[in-house]
Write a protein that holds these residues in place. Structure first.
Motif, short mmCIF file in Angstrom:
data_model
loop_
_atom_site.label_atom_id
_atom_site.label_comp_id
_atom_site.label_asym_id
_atom_site.label_seq_id
_atom_site.Cartn_x
_atom_site.Cartn_y
_atom_site.Cartn_z
N ILE B 424 2.97 16.37 17.96
CA ILE B 424 3.93 17.24 17.28
C ILE B 424 5.32 17.03 17.89
O ILE B 424 6.31 16.87 17.18
CB ILE B 424 3.50 18.71 17.39
N LEU B 425 5.37 16.97 19.23
CA LEU B 425 6.67 16.77 19.87
C LEU B 425 7.28 15.43 19.50
O LEU B 425 8.48 15.33 19.23
CB LEU B 425 6.52 16.86 21.40
N ILE B 426 6.46 14.38 19.47
CA ILE B 426 6.98 13.05 19.14
C ILE B 426 7.55 13.06 17.72
O ILE B 426 8.65 12.57 17.48
CB ILE B 426 5.88 11.98 19.25
N VAL B 427 6.77 13.65 16.80
CA VAL B 427 7.24 13.67 15.41
C VAL B 427 8.57 14.43 15.32
O VAL B 427 9.51 13.99 14.66
CB VAL B 427 6.17 14.28 14.49
N ILE B 428 8.66 15.57 16.05
CA ILE B 428 9.91 16.34 16.01
C ILE B 428 11.06 15.50 16.57
O ILE B 428 12.14 15.42 15.98
CB ILE B 428 9.75 17.65 16.80
N VAL B 429 10.82 14.84 17.70
CA VAL B 429 11.90 14.06 18.32
C VAL B 429 12.33 12.92 17.41
O VAL B 429 13.53 12.69 17.21
CB VAL B 429 11.46 13.53 19.70
N VAL B 430 11.36 12.22 16.81
CA VAL B 430 11.73 11.10 15.94
C VAL B 430 12.52 11.62 14.74
O VAL B 430 13.53 11.02 14.34
CB VAL B 430 10.48 10.33 15.48
N MET B 431 12.09 12.76 14.18
CA MET B 431 12.82 13.29 13.03
C MET B 431 14.22 13.75 13.44
O MET B 431 15.17 13.57 12.68
CB MET B 431 12.03 14.42 12.38
N LEU B 432 14.33 14.30 14.65
CA LEU B 432 15.66 14.69 15.14
C LEU B 432 16.55 13.46 15.30
O LEU B 432 17.73 13.48 14.93
CB LEU B 432 15.53 15.41 16.49
N MET B 433 15.98 12.39 15.87
CA MET B 433 16.76 11.17 16.04
C MET B 433 17.19 10.63 14.68
O MET B 433 18.29 10.10 14.53
CB MET B 433 15.94 10.11 16.78
N ASP B 434 16.29 10.76 13.70
CA ASP B 434 16.60 10.31 12.35
C ASP B 434 17.79 11.08 11.79
O ASP B 434 18.75 10.49 11.28
CB ASP B 434 15.34 10.52 11.48
N SER B 435 17.75 12.42 11.94
CA SER B 435 18.86 13.21 11.42
C SER B 435 20.13 12.92 12.21
O SER B 435 21.21 12.84 11.64
CB SER B 435 18.59 14.71 11.47
N LEU B 436 19.98 12.76 13.54
CA LEU B 436 21.15 12.48 14.37
C LEU B 436 21.80 11.18 13.92
O LEU B 436 23.03 11.11 13.77
CB LEU B 436 20.74 12.40 15.85
N SER B 437 20.97 10.15 13.71
CA SER B 437 21.55 8.86 13.35
C SER B 437 22.17 8.94 11.95
O SER B 437 23.23 8.36 11.71
CB SER B 437 20.52 7.75 13.50
N GLY B 438 21.52 9.70 11.06
CA GLY B 438 22.10 9.88 9.73
C GLY B 438 23.43 10.63 9.80
O GLY B 438 24.41 10.23 9.17
N TRP B 439 23.47 11.66 10.63
CA TRP B 439 24.69 12.46 10.79
C TRP B 439 25.81 11.61 11.37
O TRP B 439 26.95 11.63 10.91
CB TRP B 439 24.37 13.65 11.71
#
Lengths: 283, 448
Positions: B424-439
């Motif tokens: 769960i933590l990995i998925v959250i971190v990857v999705m956060l990185m995804d949004s961060l990179s998109g932002w």
């Protein structure tokens, strides 16, 4: 504000200066992050960077030293490990095909104008986001526990990730597709499946193929690396060959060569085909 | 062109299209069938053709493991154990020392009085430990099972010719599995497992004074531990929780992100100047360009797996090794992509800058860099997100970051709740990185 005449030049200089300052600050923050990150990673590593740097050629030298006297056995090793390489390629190809098929369906379900259930578009998008975010290794390791080691866990794991990744790319392609053929088909009473297969697929196929090919390249690497954690194929053989230890690295050398050549060859083929597709598309 | 030839041509065209639209799916399907046989998903003996595939190569679905996995992901068990030699009673969550109840304290479903202990498993299932290494288990709908250790053997009142399939009986061991729990009796110990939903001791272990207190209690209630303030103490006990090791998990996640960050941006920094030398329109010498392109192909072709193995021999396990493995592979990728981007720059803008009498440095600074920055930056940011995932896998091989914790938890084959937590933590971190990179892409490139 008092009534100062607008000085364009001063304004421009001021703006440039501010822009430079922001740029400078960002650069400084970035450099600071890189340096401190490097130092932190260095501190948390078992061996330090500067201590290890002289040894960087130690392992390649060992491998070459082990292989050189037995170079005549190398072709034999290459033949021995060829079936494992085939398995790795099969994992990559099968998972790309399955992933592309699932990604295709997911992409249709999450594109406006094509979705079977338009209200569920956000749901399918979220599903794809999650599928993309799960690293292959996670699913592979869990499946190894249930299904035992072998190619199937790796195939499922990579296919799962691939469907999410390709689904997103495919839905971007879908968004640029012309909706008129779909409307035309709808007007003659075609079902959703027929509308998609006859109205959408012919438009998007070249782009899909190009993305799938790129994914295949990535998946070859992924399936090799999953083998190393126990999921069959050339990675698994590499792990075993590495565990023979020093003095017997000649088999590992053969696997390195096989893996390297495979990746390079498929990279070249796929980039060639993709370039041609892109070229044809431009005409 | 006569009508006949036109028709013939149209027929041929349709024929080819038909062949393609049926042929391609047929080829793909044939290939998938071949793979199914190659991976032993299908075997010839399923179709009545004898085959000699060894058992270990066959695909098997381990139902028991699957059930353990799912059960452990969403529930935990508390062990009540009696040492049959000393008579000592212990209650521990998951049977681990870290989850043990302090001496003399037992959960409310266990009633210990002297040598007799009554354990209420719920739904009328009651286990009683009796003196003399004996026990009774009241199973509603079946009756009361008695068991005792006499000398070296297990003696029970279960009729030997009619043992239900949920009881496993031998002369040295009695094991009973019901929906409410499990019981096992051997010469050394009597043990009862009681199952509960949820993740055990996620917030506090039992030795913490905050165990069993709710959020409201801790935030607004009386001071629980006289030595520490509530929030400070609770945070400390949660963060240092020996069972879940939240602090180590946080560090591991950070290490994984660090690997991706250092690897990606390190590669970009190395690749940028080299890419100029490898771009057709900037390279001083064609042989240099050719050589550099082969270097990029080599770096990419060796792949992160081999780089990881090679580098961990020199630098040992840890985040630095993972970062360098990413850096090496991606220098190849970025080198190729950057040089292609540079070959596509618009010469007019550079000519314009040159016409103002700019120096070489100024020509690059104002003529080239502004054109390529958005392209390069967006490529780098895409890689940042995908490398966060790669770093998990690389970490599992080199022994660093969340990948290491994940493999460690999986090897035990029983800490599946921890595995779930990490996933769960990995998925959250990857999705956060995804949004961060998109932002960042939107912010830096489109200037929104």
């Amino acid at each position: 504000m008092t009534d100062i005449p607008f000085d364009a030049r001063a304004h421009y200089v001021e703006m440039t200066r501010r822009k430079r300052m922001y740029g400078g600050i960002m650069l400084a923050v970035f450099v600071a992050l890189m340096v401190s990150g490097f130092m932190l990673a260095d501190a948390r590593n078992a061996g330090g960077f500067w201590a290890g740097l002289p040894n960087i050629f130690g392992f390649p030298a060992d491998v070459i030293a082990d292989t050189a006297p037995k170079v005549d056995q190398l072709p034999g090793h290459l033949v021995t490990y060829f079936p494992a390489l085939t398995e790795t390629l099969n994992i990559a190809a099968a998972s790309t095909i399955i992933g592309a098929a699932l990604g295709f369906i997911l992409s249709l379900l999450s594109t406006r104008g094509m979705a079977r259930w338009p209200r569920l578009i956000p749901v399918f998008r979220r599903i794809m986001d999650v599928m993309r975010a799960v690293p292959e290794i996670v699913i592979a390791l869990i499946l190894i526990f249930v299904l035992g080691g072998g190619p199937v866990p790796a195939m499922i794991a990579i296919a799962f990730h691939t469907s999410g990744a390709l689904g997103k790319l495919f839905s971007e392609v879908n968004e640029n597709a012309d909706l008129k053929p779909i409307e035309g088909l709808a007007s003659v009473g075609a079902t959703w499946g027929q509308r998609m297969w006859l109205g959408v697929v012919p438009q998007v196929a070249p782009n899909y193929f190009s993305y799938a090919l790129l994914r295949f390249e990535i998946n070859i690497r992924a399936s090799a690396i999953l083998g190393f954690v126990g999921a069959g194929g050339i990675g698994y053989e590499l792990k075993n060959a590495m565990s023979w230890g020093q003095g017997r690295f000649d088999e590992a050398a053969a696997i390195f060569i096989l893996l390297f050549l495979t990746i390079v060859v498929f990279d070249q083929i796929s980039s060639h085909v993709r370039n041609r597709l892109a070229h044809e598309g431009a005409h | 062109m006569t009508d006949a030839t036109a028709y013939a041509q149209a027929d041929r065209l349709f024929g080819r299209k038909k062949l393609f639209s049926w042929g391609l799916p047929a080829v793909v399907l044939t290939y998938l069938v071949y793979v199914a046989f190659a991976f032993h998903i299908l075997t010839p003996d399923m179709f009545g053709i004898p085959s000699n595939i060894p058992d270990r190569d066959r695909l098997k679905f381990d139902v028991q493991n699957g059930r353990t996995l799912v059960a452990d992901m969403v529930s935990y068990k508390t062990h009540v154990t009696r040492d049959n030699r000393s008579g000592e009673l212990g209650v521990a969550i998951e049977g681990e020392r870290k989850g043990a109840y302090p001496d003399g304290i037992v959960p409310d479903w266990v009633d210990a009085q002297g040598e007799t202990t009554v354990i209420d498993l719920g739904a009328g299932h009651i286990v009683t430990f009796l003196p003399g290494n004996a026990l009774t288990y009241e199973v509603p709908g079946y009756g009361t099972i008695r068991g005792q250790i006499e000398g070296r053997t297990v003696v029970t009142n279960i009729p030997e010719d009619d043992v239900p399939d949920w009881i496993n009986l031998s002369s040295t061991r009695m094991a009973i599995t019901t929906d409410e729990g499990r019981l096992s009796l051997t010469r050394n110990k009597t043990e009862v497992f009681n199952y509960f939903p949820g993740w055990e001791l996620f917030w506090f272990t039992l030795d913490s004074p905050y165990s069993g207190h709710g959020v409201f209690d801790i935030l607004f209630g009386d001071q629980i531990d006289p030595a520490r303030g509530n929030i400070e103490g609770a945070w400390h006990d949660f963060w240092e929780n020996p069972m879940w090791r939240h602090v180590d998990v946080a560090w591991a996640l950070f290490e994984t992100v660090l690997m991706a960050f250092l690897g990606t941006f390190g590669a970009a920094i190395v690749a940028l100047p080299v890419a100029f030398l490898a771009a057709k329109n900037f390279s001083p010498l064609m042989p240099v360009r050719f050589a550099l392109r082969r270097v990029f192909d080599f770096l990419r072709g060796v792949d992160a797996l081999i780089w990881t193995i090679l580098l961990s021999r020199a630098f040992g396990p840890g985040p630095m090794t993972g970062a360098l493995a990413i850096l090496f592979t991606d220098t190849g990728s970025f080198g190729k992509m950057f040089s292609e981007a540079l070959e596509n720059v618009d010469q007019k803008q550079i000519d314009g800058v040159v016409s103002t009498g700019a120096s070489t440095v100024q020509r690059y600074r104002f003529g080239v860099i502004p054109q390529v920055t958005p392209v390069l930056l967006s490529q780098v940011l895409y890689f940042l997100e995908s490398n966060t995932r790669s770093a998990t896998i690389i970490g599992a091989i080199t022994g660093g970051g969340i990948g290491l914790l994940l493999t460690q938890a999986m090897i035990t084959q029983k800490d599946w709740e921890e595995v779930t937590y990490y996933i769960i933590l990995i998925v959250i971190v990857v999705m956060l990185m995804d949004s961060l990179s998109g932002w960042l892409r939107r912010k830096l490139i489109k200037g929104e």
